[in-house]
Design a protein around this motif. Structure first.
Motif: not given
Ligand SMILES: Nc1ncnc2c1ncn2[C@@H]1O[C@H](COP(=O)(O)OP(=O)(O)OP(=O)(O)O)[C@@H](O)[C@H]1O
Ligand SMILES: CC(C)(CO)[C@@H](O)C(=O)NCCC(=O)O
Ligand SMILES: [K+]
Length: 244
Positions: A151-158
């Motif tokens: 979810s950190l990788r997918q839901d935050a662009a940077r």
């Protein structure tokens, strides 16, 4: 022989037992074409299959088809229950509880060593508390390691980061460190919280299971590691229902 299957959202684990002794054990990714290929040559000797699962109804049906193609034995699915023996579920809507949680609690309860906490660090992390009396005191459901990282990788662009086996919890100085140390830091806080709850509730034991159990132990959780806790509980439940 009996085949016991614990089908989680990520992986399927199985045990093959005959007359109370372990014949074989294995695991496979849930969507594997042939999760039982390692024991194909034994399939004719399997007289019963028992399953504990938390997958969707569609995937459960697919698993049932795979099992029916694999062996001719009856297949029994076991679910969470209002009570079994002295163990009493805190849920009002018992059938909403994941079967894995119930079976893990029942395995721990069968040890007959008083109150306990069960921590299952799988696709999701569950924590359940059971008092000396067998009363389930309730629990928690949290995202598991891969779910959190995804979810950190997918839901935050940077937020781009690398995998890491480092068990450090100090403040990070790169995205990878901030994410990976953050996970250990969170787990260490969770471990402390579980210990505090157990002290407050008078629970003498913590049992941990699931694919990320070792990570939790490394992060400071003080617990007995029981990799096959769900299957152990399932074996007990299925044995009892056969005798009924
Ligand atoms: N070989 C593996 N394959 C997949 N995940 C693994 C493996 N080894 C360890 N893990 C870790 O285990 C976690 C999944 O644990 P486990 O296999 O217990 O889940 P599950 O039983 O499928 O999930 P759940 O019961 O919560 O639906 C993942 O977050 C991952 O970090
Ligand atoms: C929380 C998981 C995914 C852990 O495997 C499973 O136990 C489950 O799908 N439970 C259903 C919800 C509940 O237990 O209340
Ligand atoms: K599980």
């Amino acid at each position: 022989m009996k085949l016991l299957v614990d089908a989680g959202n990520t992986r399927l684990k199985w045990l093959l037992v005959g007359d109370g002794h372990l014949v074989g054990t294995g695991s496979a990714i849930l969507d594997a074409d042939d999760p039982f290929c390692d024991i194909r040559c034994q399939s004719a000797h399997i007289r019963r299959v028992a399953v504990s699962t938390v997958i969707s109804e569609e995937r459960r049906q697919h698993l049932q088809v795979q099992l029916e193609a694999f062996c001719r034995a009856p297949i029994v699915f076991h679910w969470a229950e209002p009570r079994r023996g002295g163990l009493v579920n805190a849920y009002t809507e018992t059938d909403r509880m994941g079967a894995d949680r119930w079976h893990a609690m029942y395995a721990a309860w069968q040890a007959d060593e008083g109150g306990f906490a069960v921590v299952d660090a799988g696709s999701a992390i569950t924590i359940d508390y059971v008092a000396d009396t067998g009363a389930h005191l309730g629990g928690y459901i949290l995202p598991g390691k891969q779910m959190m990282l995804r979810s950190l990788r997918q839901d935050a662009a940077r937020i781009g980061f690398d995998a890491s086996d480092v068990q450090a919890a100090e403040p990070g100085a790169s995205t990878t460190e901030c994410v990976q140390h953050g996970l250990v830091w969170l787990w260490a806080s969770m471990a402390a919280r579980i210990e505090a709850d157990c002290r407050r509730l008078g629970l003498g034991r913590v049992l941990v299971t699931g694919g990320d159990a070792e990570g939790l132990l490394d992060a400071g959780l003080s617990a007995h590691h029981e990799p096959s806790l769900v299957l152990k509980g399932l074996a007990a439940v299925d044995g009892e229902s056969e005798r009924e």
